[in-house]
Enzyme design. Sequence first.
Site, PDB file in Angstrom:
ATOM      1  CB  CYS A 145      -6.589   2.066  33.341  1.00 30.73           C
ATOM      2  SG  CYS A 145      -6.575   2.947  31.768  1.00 30.73           S
ATOM      3  CB  CYS A 149      -4.783   5.321  32.740  1.00 32.88           C
ATOM      4  SG  CYS A 149      -6.402   4.882  32.134  1.00 32.88           S
ATOM      5  CG  ASP A 150      -2.438   4.183  35.856  1.00 32.76           C
ATOM      6  OD1 ASP A 150      -2.558   5.412  35.739  1.00 32.76           O
ATOM      7  OD2 ASP A 150      -3.266   3.476  36.464  1.00 32.76           O
TER       8      ASP A 150
END
Length: 306
Positions: free
Chosen positions: A130, A133-134
């Site tokens: 992701c 997300c990261d």
Amino acid sequence: MYDIIVIGGGPAGLTTAIYALRAKKKVLLIERYSPGGQVAQTGKIENYPGFKSIDGMELASLMFDQALSLGLETVFSDVLDYELLGKIKKVKTYDGEFEGKTIVLAIGAVARQLDVENEKKFIGRGVSYCATCDGNFFKDKEVAVVGGGNTSFEDCLYLSDIVKKIYLIHRRDEFRGDRHTLEKLYKLERDDKIEFVLNSTIKELNGDTKLESIVVENKMDKTTREIKVDGLFVAIGRRPDTTLLQEKISIDENGYIITDENMQTNIDGVYAVGDVRKKRLRQIVTACSDGAIASVDIIDYISKNF
Ligand code: NAP
């Protein structure tokens, strides 16, 4: 007792809820994480009508807020088991058991893994599924993205504002993703922000406690190349997570739930919508369409059976 229990808070589940709530049905949404599903993990969305460009998280929040304003009830928990066969359906979660006249399975799909040695070892230590997300963990670092579809393209675009350089690794020399977005990647290539590594597959993930490099093999001439990267974003598609539903419902050979054109499964009162359903095109707009169609059929089903 709910009229509808929706499992999964992506666009398909939320649209089902919005249509049913507007018809004064009592709806419970059970969601494992935060609402929005895959959309909330998408950077910019440019093919959802009405929005020339919108942030995935923003679109997800708008849908969720709309459903809440209509009276949606929510439980944030993992489903442990389903009882689908009786007239009253039951869903068992970590936070108790819930009963509904109908169930809508809007459980989406989970990221596919590469299945290369050390992949699991480096999850959270360089390997991610992701980018939104990261991505921020890799500020000014060099990273690789693997895949050739729209998700890999979106990941590259999102990461291009954060990281120093991106290697896009794809197993063929033609991409599956949209031409329109690919043009934007070609522009990044001209700025030396992205390098295309085509006809190549990842053979090794190396590092001590975290990912330090990947080894790719060119499928044409069989040469290998080591690329030093701190991060690898895997964007090679998704698969439905229907393990709990095996033996309970009709599922195809790839794990997708089979429905009729009204989103009804082989069990009365049980519906499936969105990416978990066997269908050709998995997009936000088709997920919403599934939800609307299911809701109308469910309203009929309830009035005839209760
Ligand atoms: P996808 O379209 O299925 O693409 C997956 C890519 O990964 C393909 O290029 C495939 O290569 C490659 N791949 C698959 N298995 C691999 C493996 N084991 N090793 C290396 N490469 C592998 O998946 P997606 O990009 O996640 O998109 C899923 C759906 O969501 C699509 O319908 C897409 O259009 C949609 N989507 C839309 C948007 C948007 O419109 N904004 C954004 C994201 C996703 P091959 O091409 O060689 O098969």
